[in-house]
Motif scaffolding. Sequence first.
Motif, PDB file in Angstrom:
ATOM      1  N   ARG A 286       0.820  -1.213   0.000  1.00 14.18           N
ATOM      2  CA  ARG A 286       0.000   0.000   0.000  1.00 14.18           C
ATOM      3  C   ARG A 286       0.856   1.267   0.000  1.00 14.18           C
ATOM      4  N   ASN A 357      -7.531   1.092  -6.983  1.00 13.59           N
ATOM      5  CA  ASN A 357      -8.365   0.079  -6.299  1.00 13.59           C
ATOM      6  C   ASN A 357      -7.759  -0.494  -5.016  1.00 13.59           C
ATOM      7  N   ASP A 359      -7.261   0.416  -2.055  1.00 12.65           N
ATOM      8  CA  ASP A 359      -7.897   0.596  -0.758  1.00 12.65           C
ATOM      9  C   ASP A 359      -9.138  -0.260  -0.564  1.00 12.65           C
ATOM     10  N   GLN A 360      -9.527  -0.982  -1.622  1.00 14.10           N
ATOM     11  CA  GLN A 360     -10.676  -1.883  -1.450  1.00 14.10           C
ATOM     12  C   GLN A 360     -10.238  -3.238  -0.901  1.00 14.10           C
ATOM     13  N   PHE A 361      -8.910  -3.449  -0.792  1.00 12.23           N
ATOM     14  CA  PHE A 361      -8.425  -4.782  -0.390  1.00 12.23           C
ATOM     15  C   PHE A 361      -7.620  -4.716   0.906  1.00 12.23           C
ATOM     16  N   HIS A 362      -7.901  -5.649   1.774  1.00 15.61           N
ATOM     17  CA  HIS A 362      -7.157  -5.690   3.038  1.00 15.61           C
ATOM     18  C   HIS A 362      -6.732  -7.113   3.346  1.00 15.61           C
TER      19      HIS A 362
END
Lengths: 363, 360
Positions: A286, A357, A359-362
Amino acid sequence: MTIRTASRGRAAATAAAVCALAVSLAACSGTTKNDSKDDSAGGPAASSAKADPNAPLKKNLTMAFLPKQINNPYEKIVDDAGIAAAKSFQGTAKEVGPSDASASSQVSYINTLIQQRQNAILIAANDPNAVCGPLKQAMKQGIKVVSYDSDTAKDCRQVFINQASSESIGRSLIQHIGEQVGYKGKIAILSATQNATNQNTWIEYMKEELKDPKYKNMQLVKVAYGDDDDQKSFQQTQGLLQAYPDLKGIISPTTVGIAAAARYLDDSSYKDKVVLNGLGTPDQMRKYVKDGTVAQFSLWNPNNLGYLGSYAAAALASGQITGAQGDTFTAGKLGKFTVGKDGEVILGAPTVFDKANIDQFHF
Amino acid sequence: MAMAPDTRSPAPGAGAKAEPPLTAGLRMRSVALRWDTAVVILLIAVFLVGLGTTDGFTGSGNLAFAFNDISEVALIALPMTLLVVAGEIDLSVGSMLGFSSALAGSLWNAGWAFETIVPVVLVIGVLGGLLNGWLVTRVGLPSLAVTIGTLALYRGLASVVLGSDAVTDFPERYANWTANTTTVPGTFLTYPIVLFIVLAIVTAFVLHSTSFGRSLFAIGSQEDAAFFAGIRVKRYKLLLFVLTGLFSAFAGIIFTLRYGSARADNGTGYELLAISAILLGGIDFDGGKGTLVGAVAGILLVGVLRNLLTLNDVPNEVQTVVTGLLLVASVLTPRVIGVITERRQRRAAMAAGPAGGAVT
């Protein structure tokens, strides 16, 4: 004090005698590679039993995830998701494994899982063959074997959960970096260990893709190995840029490698001169995507990989599939899957992560 | 240096004549023996705990597996014991194992007969040992430094010979000989372990019942004294390095067959496994002290303990901590015992008073 020449002469004579013996033995007919039975021709270890796609999913199954090494962050995500998935069909799963990713380190764990009479073993192999003996023993005792992330030899497991087709991973990484560097200049690869099955397969496909005429001005100058060790990957990145100051791009198809390479680039003068692409996790990358060190990288969803692995192992243990081509099973929320050639089950295409995109995945 | 109280010079710097090495060795053995006994007792205790608490411990082939799994380390540890007793060390054994494995793999790929590959690889092991021994005895370099160098050298050669390949499909009849499923009928003893037992008995005899073995203790406790007593110090040391090289190469063959995979990185870290196992068995790192029974017990203890902890899902990190603590204890205990004995003797001497020393 010196060793007396007599004794040295004697040592030399002995060595010569042994060599002579060796050569004379060679003259006799010994066992050579050509006489050895070629086991690799065997297909996957599908049992002779018939698959019954309508069999109910058994309850109280016990399963164990055996990653390449216990402290690999990526495999931890896969295994945790698999362990959670097992709960959803009332099974219990655990993760056990070695602290180093050497060929031999997984073997004693397989023995342990046999003794514990687990219903299924899910393994990401450090070496496709070193784990074969004990895995075959496990299958003999009715334990189901699923490989994931990194395959074993085909006859040592029933099903291989492939995160995406190896070909699409290898080729897409070259396509992406080709676009980024304008199809011109030197590129290098920063891999994990020299023998990692998955890495080597992807690298083969990268080399295949590079044969396409549109890449004629791009050269792959080196494949470096960071052994999935942060420190070593960091040093290898530094070494690559020292050796090839005009390097245009680095592909690191391993989450440990890409994070270490990004960390190095971030603090170096090469930051905007060298493109880094590869396979990484959004949480690790990130920071580097946001500060512009890395424009994009890709990965399949490791949560889904572990989830699918758990369901495939349960389907095997319940008799819904045997690992034969054409068997079908349903993996909970992910839907229906079909076993392909050589017992392969493919999860799907990798996702490309970038500023838009990430920030849509963690995970 | 952790010199034992008995062999310590009375005054530093004083050219005091040390005790004759042999009696010193014997006296120390009584102390070391206690630790040996402790390790043997510990081994039996761990075994009984395993029998009592863990289902899979005697389960299908588990013991055969557990012992077979340490066969390569165990084989390497035998000549290593002699070497450490003589006051030297060989850190290149794991790399020699890897080099031997890589060489066997590349010759196998080249179409050589396996029966030819084995003696050739063993000769390479001997040559590797000769290089170590030559650098230590002829050039006079410390073995720790030399073998750290050859550790890197032999591992490098392994990569040169085989690169990143993994060679498989070795002849099944030989591979079966090393498999943990092939045991001596009616027992859990696999063939590599049977070989180890035979060689351990031979090594024990050599170390404790021959003049050669006694010379090794003498060299380890007082090298100069041993030399002036007419012991061929350098030749013996050279022989021991050759033996460790040979055994490491042979262990490489067994390793390759057992895992069915010849690789350049095979046996990484095995030098520390072998050395820590024999230190655990009470072999003194400074040389001159220890028994082979202790060393063997140390090796088996490492194997059984690892197996038992893994069976009980004890995480790897914790296992490492347990092994580390045991190792520290094994190095520390004889020292502590030594200090206590010395104090007692001193007190006894004081109590005897001025009349003390009168020989009755």
